[in-house]
Design a protein around this motif. Structure first.
Motif, PDB file in Angstrom:
ATOM      1  N   THR A 199       3.913   5.370 -10.287  1.00  0.00           N
ATOM      2  CA  THR A 199       3.102   6.086 -11.274  1.00  0.00           C
ATOM      3  C   THR A 199       1.640   5.698 -11.138  1.00  0.00           C
ATOM      4  N   ARG A 200       0.779   6.533 -11.698  1.00  0.00           N
ATOM      5  CA  ARG A 200      -0.665   6.286 -11.589  1.00  0.00           C
ATOM      6  C   ARG A 200      -1.042   4.964 -12.263  1.00  0.00           C
ATOM      7  N   ARG A 201      -0.487   4.677 -13.434  1.00  0.00           N
ATOM      8  CA  ARG A 201      -0.806   3.437 -14.176  1.00  0.00           C
ATOM      9  C   ARG A 201      -0.446   2.210 -13.343  1.00  0.00           C
ATOM     10  N   ARG A 202       0.775   2.190 -12.801  1.00  0.00           N
ATOM     11  CA  ARG A 202       1.214   1.020 -12.027  1.00  0.00           C
ATOM     12  C   ARG A 202       0.428   0.911 -10.726  1.00  0.00           C
ATOM     13  N   ALA A 203       0.117   2.039 -10.126  1.00  0.00           N
ATOM     14  CA  ALA A 203      -0.677   2.029  -8.894  1.00  0.00           C
ATOM     15  C   ALA A 203      -2.056   1.431  -9.149  1.00  0.00           C
ATOM     16  N   ASP A 204      -2.677   1.777 -10.301  1.00  0.00           N
ATOM     17  CA  ASP A 204      -4.003   1.232 -10.638  1.00  0.00           C
ATOM     18  C   ASP A 204      -3.932  -0.291 -10.782  1.00  0.00           C
ATOM     19  N   VAL A 205      -2.872  -0.792 -11.398  1.00  0.00           N
ATOM     20  CA  VAL A 205      -2.728  -2.246 -11.595  1.00  0.00           C
ATOM     21  C   VAL A 205      -2.560  -2.942 -10.251  1.00  0.00           C
ATOM     22  N   LEU A 206      -1.670  -2.427  -9.412  1.00  0.00           N
ATOM     23  CA  LEU A 206      -1.407  -3.083  -8.131  1.00  0.00           C
ATOM     24  C   LEU A 206      -2.640  -3.035  -7.225  1.00  0.00           C
ATOM     25  N   GLU A 207      -3.349  -1.917  -7.255  1.00  0.00           N
ATOM     26  CA  GLU A 207      -4.555  -1.786  -6.437  1.00  0.00           C
ATOM     27  C   GLU A 207      -5.628  -2.772  -6.906  1.00  0.00           C
ATOM     28  N   ALA A 208      -5.771  -2.921  -8.215  1.00  0.00           N
ATOM     29  CA  ALA A 208      -6.753  -3.868  -8.766  1.00  0.00           C
ATOM     30  C   ALA A 208      -6.404  -5.304  -8.371  1.00  0.00           C
ATOM     31  N   ILE A 209      -5.122  -5.639  -8.392  1.00  0.00           N
ATOM     32  CA  ILE A 209      -4.696  -6.997  -7.994  1.00  0.00           C
ATOM     33  C   ILE A 209      -5.021  -7.244  -6.530  1.00  0.00           C
ATOM     34  N   LEU A 210      -4.703  -6.266  -5.642  1.00  0.00           N
ATOM     35  CA  LEU A 210      -4.924  -6.432  -4.206  1.00  0.00           C
ATOM     36  C   LEU A 210      -6.411  -6.618  -3.886  1.00  0.00           C
ATOM     37  N   ARG A 211      -7.270  -5.978  -4.678  1.00  0.00           N
ATOM     38  CA  ARG A 211      -8.711  -6.081  -4.432  1.00  0.00           C
ATOM     39  C   ARG A 211      -9.284  -7.420  -4.901  1.00  0.00           C
ATOM     40  N   ASN A 212      -8.531  -8.169  -5.721  1.00  0.00           N
ATOM     41  CA  ASN A 212      -9.107  -9.364  -6.344  1.00  0.00           C
ATOM     42  C   ASN A 212      -8.389 -10.659  -5.994  1.00  0.00           C
ATOM     43  N   VAL A 213      -7.537 -10.621  -4.987  1.00  0.00           N
ATOM     44  CA  VAL A 213      -6.950 -11.860  -4.484  1.00  0.00           C
ATOM     45  C   VAL A 213      -7.090 -11.887  -2.974  1.00  0.00           C
ATOM     46  N   THR A 214      -7.077 -13.079  -2.427  1.00  0.00           N
ATOM     47  CA  THR A 214      -7.227 -13.225  -0.979  1.00  0.00           C
ATOM     48  C   THR A 214      -5.894 -12.982  -0.277  1.00  0.00           C
ATOM     49  N   THR A 215      -5.971 -12.844   1.045  1.00  0.00           N
ATOM     50  CA  THR A 215      -4.746 -12.617   1.829  1.00  0.00           C
ATOM     51  C   THR A 215      -3.813 -13.830   1.804  1.00  0.00           C
ATOM     52  N   GLU A 216      -4.325 -14.991   1.307  1.00  0.00           N
ATOM     53  CA  GLU A 216      -3.458 -16.179   1.175  1.00  0.00           C
ATOM     54  C   GLU A 216      -2.285 -15.914   0.251  1.00  0.00           C
ATOM     55  N   ALA A 217      -2.454 -14.927  -0.644  1.00  0.00           N
ATOM     56  CA  ALA A 217      -1.391 -14.615  -1.602  1.00  0.00           C
ATOM     57  C   ALA A 217      -0.136 -14.111  -0.896  1.00  0.00           C
ATOM     58  N   MET A 218      -0.254 -13.740   0.393  1.00  0.00           N
ATOM     59  CA  MET A 218       0.929 -13.357   1.147  1.00  0.00           C
ATOM     60  C   MET A 218       1.758 -14.582   1.553  1.00  0.00           C
ATOM     61  N   LEU A 219       1.114 -15.770   1.496  1.00  0.00           N
ATOM     62  CA  LEU A 219       1.762 -16.993   1.969  1.00  0.00           C
ATOM     63  C   LEU A 219       2.116 -17.964   0.847  1.00  0.00           C
ATOM     64  N   LEU A 273       0.828  -1.208   0.000  1.00  0.00           N
ATOM     65  CA  LEU A 273       0.000   0.000   0.000  1.00  0.00           C
ATOM     66  C   LEU A 273       0.863   1.259   0.000  1.00  0.00           C
ATOM     67  N   LYS A 274       1.986   1.198   0.725  1.00  0.00           N
ATOM     68  CA  LYS A 274       2.923   2.327   0.714  1.00  0.00           C
ATOM     69  C   LYS A 274       3.474   2.549  -0.692  1.00  0.00           C
ATOM     70  N   PHE A 275       3.770   1.425  -1.374  1.00  0.00           N
ATOM     71  CA  PHE A 275       4.359   1.517  -2.719  1.00  0.00           C
ATOM     72  C   PHE A 275       3.380   2.179  -3.695  1.00  0.00           C
ATOM     73  N   ILE A 276       2.058   1.918  -3.503  1.00  0.00           N
ATOM     74  CA  ILE A 276       1.050   2.488  -4.398  1.00  0.00           C
ATOM     75  C   ILE A 276       1.147   4.007  -4.422  1.00  0.00           C
TER      76      ILE A 276
END
Length: 800
Positions: free
Chosen positions: A427-447, A420-423
């Motif tokens: 850049t705005r384009r990369r931030a939009d991509v990363l934010e969209a990914i975070l909203r569409n995967v579960t917290t299991e992706a951290m493991l 979230l800090k990185f967002i």
């Protein structure tokens, strides 16, 4: 009876060993490395199963087919021989249960696939096992010279380095010296005993025929088969489908098997063939490994194979019950083109490798759709060559191939807070991509890796595909996450090390070896053609090829031996020969064998009318001879190189150089009437000459006289000290050769007419189907005899 024979009877209910089995078993019991080359149906399994019962510990058997190892283990278990298998079909609890029993010494044989040895957990378990010996079945798969090369076999020796194995047994049905050397070298065998045994299958008849109509000949063979199953091998999927459809159109039920069918359909058809008593299968060489159906009476090859090894292994699936069986090879000149195409596709020129290398280098994605047709069209080479080259790249570990479809996967390397800090920094384009990914995967992706639906994200957040992938590559570079792209079924994964190579020469491909192997393949094809054409005993040709010299004399029953007997004095001066050669010369190589036969007989087909062949000088010169007989005679002359048959799509007949040298019959308009009158006497003359050369054997005379006296087939068989089947078999051959035999000595008019009427409607019916249509059932052996007379009579009365 010796000690080993006692054990053989105790465990397997056999009284005697087959040729070579006992000395192979003794070699294994003496703990010698042993290389066994024994053909399909020769009894290889007993060679390692019996020693496994007699030696302490558990024998590890490596087998390439899951279905085969299951069948063998199940069959042994039914006879109370402790055996099991470990493969991917087992769930984890069953796997553990079997391994526990193995470690407790409860099994004498443990079947595994070569891929199982790539599992470190299994290897660790295996190291605790008391191994009596290692047996590698289908060992030719270890060699790139073998026709079923399987890369997993190469890892066997390395995988077992830390496991104590006293000796190794390698078994194969067909292995040339090159393959034998590879087996010994790759398995690290120590001065092994080489046992080449059992190639002389005395119950098999080897028959080669050059013919322009393989479907018709196949129908004839099946129609004349009393009972039992048939395997029909074709050189391509297209040919397989054509023959299968042709059989169906002739009222012959068969199943089909080739690599283009689904796994479920192939499995269903294979099981139907195995389980049905008198079944027929039309297949490519993809069918057959591990098939153990005992009553196969015919193996019919409708195309030349690429080698004697491949032919003999497939032909060897006939007659596994020890009873007589036929191995037919039906071939035409066009077969060579097909095999040469396969060789060229298997050993492409280096320039084609460069084209595929350059194509892959241009891809900007790690995973690309593996559509061989698309790649072939793009680079301008055949799909078959594309497949071969991709196989080489896969073997060099610069690409891998994914068979099943997989979703895209993602796993984060940083915490959610850091992401979230990185967002806020990027850049705005990369931030939009990363934010969209975070909203569409579960917290299991951290493991761990989790699935991600990229297409859904692109649609929902209106993100362009190239922007998404550029951003993900940037995130991977910063070690924020790892991302694996979705993979279609049949996709190519370009490995990271591929980018290290600037040109093809940096990849370790031995082109010198590749093209040497191509020259060997061409030599093998040449030898296969020699087998088809040879006038020497077919059995002896095969045995010489495999260096199995434990035999003597000719077999006296293959097509070469029979032809040398039946054609004694037949050529070159018979009147029929002269008229057929003259007829072929008059048609000047423009027509096929059917039109030539119709022309000589005086037929009235559309082609005869269309080309006004009825005006020809020899039209109808052999009108008293059936078309079937003429076609057989034409084929006979083709076999003897008196006539040539073209290798075009619609084969035509012409007179060969040898035939021209024998053609002394001069046809002039003034003597055509004489020639036609003379032809009426030909059948009688031929019969007289034939009878002079081929006197009716005493056995046939005795059989004929016994039937004529009113005895039943059971009584005749008893008097002759033969089985009813042998009586019928002898008669069937004699009926064709000797016109003096009369159906009235064998059957009532009612039975004969019933059979004749059925065959008139459907000439290619199997005997079991004729039996079904009869108002009253006949003894099966007698039915075979009556059917032979009916078919012969039908041929005489045929009108075109």
């Amino acid at each position: 009876m010796g000690m080993l024979e006692n054990y053989l009877q105790k465990y397997f209910a056999f009284k005697d060993f087959r040729n070579g089995q006992k000395e192979i078993i003794e070699s294994i019991l003496n703990k010698k490395d042993t290389l066994v080359v024994m053909p399909t149906g020769g009894g290889k399994s007993i060679c390692y199963q019996l020693p496994a019962m007699l030696l302490e510990g558990t024998a590890i058997i490596i087998s390439p087919l899951i279905a085969l190892m299951k069948d063998q283990a199940d069959a042994l278990a039914k006879t109370e021989i402790p055996a099991t298998f470990i493969n991917s079909s087992l769930d984890f609890s069953e796997y553990n249960a079997r391994m526990e029993k193995a470690l407790n010494g409860q099994y004498k044989l443990l079947y595994i696939s070569p891929e199982r040895l790539e599992n470190s957990y299994f290897i660790a378990m295996l190291s605790r096992l008391h191994v009596s010996f290692l047996a590698v079945d289908e060992a030719h798969c270890i060699s790139e010279w073998g026709h079923d090369f399987r890369p997993a076999y190469l890892n066997i020796a390395k995988a077992l380095d830390n496991i104590h194995i006293s000796h190794i047994v390698a078994l194969t049905a067909t292995a040339t010296p090159e393959v034998q050397n590879d087996i010994v070298k790759i398995l690290h065998m120590d001065s092994p005993n080489l046992m080449i045994r059992g190639f002389d299958r005395k119950n098999l008849n080897y028959i080669t025929e050059q013919t322009g109509n393989k479907l018709e000949r196949t129908c004839e063979i099946i129609a004349n088969t009393r009972e039992g199953s048939s395997i029909i091998y074709c050189g391509s999927r297209k040919n397989t489908e054509e023959i299968h459809n042709g059989l169906k159109n002739n009222g012959i039920a068969a199943v089909m098997y080739h690599g283009g069918m689904s796994n479920e359909e192939r499995k269903r058809n294979q099981e139907k063939f195995i389980n049905d008593g008198n079944s027929i299968i039309v297949a490519t060489n993809a069918f057959g490994m591990g098939i153990d159906k005992s009553n196969v009476r015919n193996v019919i090859h409708c195309n030349l194979t690429g080698s004697i090894e491949a032919y003999y292994q497939e032909a060897g699936r006939a007659g596994r019950d020890g009873l007589p069986a036929n191995c037919y090879l039906l071939y035409a000149n066009s077969d060579l083109r097909l095999q040469k195409y396969f060789i060229d596709s298997s050993y492409p020129p280096k320039n084609d490798f460069v084209k595929i290398f350059d194509y892959l280098k241009l891809q900007d994605r790690q995973s690309i759709n593996h559509n061989e047709a698309k790649i072939a069209a793009t680079v301008g080479i055949s799909e078959a060559k594309v497949n071969t080259i991709l196989n080489y790249f896969e073997r060099c570990k610069v690409i891998s191939r994914q068979n099943a479809a997989e979703n895209a996967k993602i796993k984060f390397s940083e915490s959610k807070e850091e992401l979230l800090k990185f967002i806020h920094k990027t850049t705005r384009r990369r931030a939009d991509v990363l934010e969209a990914i975070l909203r569409n995967v579960t917290t299991e992706a951290m493991l761990r890796y989790v699935d991600i639906d990229v297409n859904y994200i692109l649609r929902k957040y209106d993100i362009k595909e190239n922007i998404f992938h550029e951003a993900v590559r940037y995130f991977k570079l910063l070690n924020l996450l790892d991302f694996q792209e979705a993979r279609d079924a049949n996709s190519i994964i370009i490995e990271n090390n591929f980018t290290n190579f600037d040109n093809l020469n940096e990849i370790n491909i031995n082109f010198e070896n590749l093209y040497y192997r191509k020259s060997v393949a061409e030599e093998k094809l040449k030898t296969m053609q020699e087998y088809a054409d040879t006038k020497e005993c077919k059995r002896n040709f095969i045995l010489n090829y495999f260096n199995d010299y434990i035999y003597s004399g000719n077999c006296e029953k293959c097509s070469s031996c029979n032809k040398s007997k039946s054609q004694s004095g037949k050529f070159p001066h018979s009147e029929m020969l002269q008229l057929i050669l003259a007829g072929a010369a008059e048609l000047n190589g423009k027509f096929g064998r059917y039109v030539l036969a119709e022309y000589l007989k005086g037929g009235k087909s559309e082609k005869i009318k269309q080309y006004e062949l009825h005006k020809g000088e020899l039209y109808g010169v052999l009108s008293d001879i059936s078309k079937e007989k003429l076609i057989k005679q034409i084929d006979d002359f083709v076999d003897n190189r008196l006539l040539n048959i073209s290798d075009s799509k619609y084969p035509t007949i012409s007179v060969s150089t040898t035939g021209k040298s024998l053609l002394t019959h001069k046809i002039r308009p003034l003597n055509i009437k004489y020639a036609k009158q003379e032809s009426a006497a030909i059948p009688k003359a031929i019969v007289k000459t034939h009878t002079h050369v081929e006197k009716i054997p005493e056995d046939i005379k005795k059989i004929n006289n016994l039937f004529a006296s009113g005895l039943s087939i059971d009584e005749v068989a008893k008097k002759m000290k033969m089985t009813k089947g042998d009586v019928a078999n002898n008669l069937q051959k004699a009926i064709e050769l000797f016109p003096s035999l009369n159906w009235r000595d064998y059957a009532s008019a009612k039975d004969y007419q019933n059979v004749r009427q059925i065959l008139h409607k459907s000439p290619y019916l199997l005997l079991k189907d004729i039996q079904y249509q009869l108002p009253e059932a006949l003894d099966f052996s007698l039915l075979r005899v009556i059917a032979a007379f009916a078919k012969k009579e039908s041929g005489k009365e045929e009108k075109i």
